[in-house]
Design an enzyme around this catalytic site. Structure first.
Site, short mmCIF file in Angstrom:
data_model
loop_
_atom_site.label_atom_id
_atom_site.label_comp_id
_atom_site.label_asym_id
_atom_site.label_seq_id
_atom_site.Cartn_x
_atom_site.Cartn_y
_atom_site.Cartn_z
N CYS A 82 -7.39 -20.69 -0.74
CA CYS A 82 -7.43 -21.64 0.38
C CYS A 82 -6.07 -22.33 0.55
O CYS A 82 -5.07 -21.67 0.77
CB CYS A 82 -8.59 -22.61 0.23
SG CYS A 82 -8.99 -23.50 1.77
N HIS A 194 -12.79 -18.66 0.36
CA HIS A 194 -13.21 -19.19 -0.94
C HIS A 194 -14.05 -18.14 -1.67
O HIS A 194 -15.24 -18.00 -1.40
CB HIS A 194 -14.06 -20.45 -0.74
CG HIS A 194 -13.29 -21.64 -0.30
ND1 HIS A 194 -12.70 -22.51 -1.19
CD2 HIS A 194 -13.00 -22.10 0.94
CE1 HIS A 194 -12.09 -23.47 -0.52
NE2 HIS A 194 -12.25 -23.25 0.78
N GLU A 196 -15.28 -18.37 -4.58
CA GLU A 196 -16.34 -19.05 -5.33
C GLU A 196 -17.52 -19.43 -4.45
O GLU A 196 -18.59 -19.78 -4.97
CB GLU A 196 -15.79 -20.30 -6.03
CG GLU A 196 -15.42 -21.45 -5.14
CD GLU A 196 -14.05 -21.30 -4.48
OE1 GLU A 196 -13.65 -22.23 -3.75
OE2 GLU A 196 -13.38 -20.26 -4.68
#
Length: 214
Positions: A82, A194, A196
């Site tokens: 990011c 992202h 995650e």
């Protein structure tokens, strides 16, 4: 045991990244690094970022971790996430903020007809761009292993990196306009989305990072 340091300079979703890495590579030593010595001792580095670019750069400097990140970027496998990707470039339009200057290029805000004006049916793209979007892999890379072409990843951003050298781009996405969402050069791979927050494909990318030998 491979030691992976997640750089914690106060501007990122560090615990979510740590949980995802632990799920992807339970046999690795995953640490949230708040000191330069921890970054220097690690074998691999994850460099996340979240929020406004001016705040991220200022906090990185005041944390005392800027030089350690730059050194790691020269020597070790590094994954930017990011704003962590955006900070690798020369500068950002967000506050006209200087970046780390590892790559030539500028970070741009989403703008243009699709964002500025409603179409006849009232449609208008919102900024920030939030949600799942397909990612086109523009060249092969070990971090794409096991991830199908045009797999969707989760994005939350108003700005995107525009590399001066198109060869730096490893992936693109489309939101009103095509934009670079992944870069690769030597020991550095970085993404605008992202991993995650991207379910199985994101875990696969983190797993690939732990195995990558640039």
């Amino acid at each position: 045991m491979t030691r992976i340091a997640i750089v914690d300079y106060g501007m990122g979703n560090f615990h979510s990244v740590a949980r995802a890495l632990q799920a992807a590579a339970p046999d690795h030593d995953i640490r949230i690094a708040r000191g330069a010595d921890e970054i220097r001792a690690a074998d691999r580095i994850v460099f996340p970022g979240q929020g406004a670019m001016p705040d991220c750069m200022q906090t990185l400097i005041t944390s005392g971790l800027r030089d350690a990140v730059l050194q790691a970027a020269r020597e070790k496998p590094l994954l930017g996430v990011c704003v962590g990707e955006q900070m690798l470039f020369d500068a950002s339009d967000e506050g006209d903020t200087p970046g780390l200057g590892l790559f030539a290029g500028r970070v741009r805000r989403f703008q243009g007809p699709a964002f500025d004006h409603a179409t006849d049916d009232g449609a208008r793209l919102k900024v920030p761009h939030m949600g799942w979007n397909a990612v086109t892999q523009t060249r092969a890379h070990p971090l794409w292993d096991g991830i199908a072409q045009d797999t969707s990843f989760y994005f939350v951003h108003s700005y995107y990196a525009e590399p001066a050298d198109p060869a730096l781009t490893a992936g693109t996405s489309l939101y009103g306009l095509p934009f670079c969402c992944a870069i690769a050069d030597g020991n550095i791979f970085a993404v605008q989305f992202h991993p995650e927050k991207s379910a199985a494909p994101g875990l696969q990318m983190y797993r690939n990072f732990t195995r990558w030998q640039p």
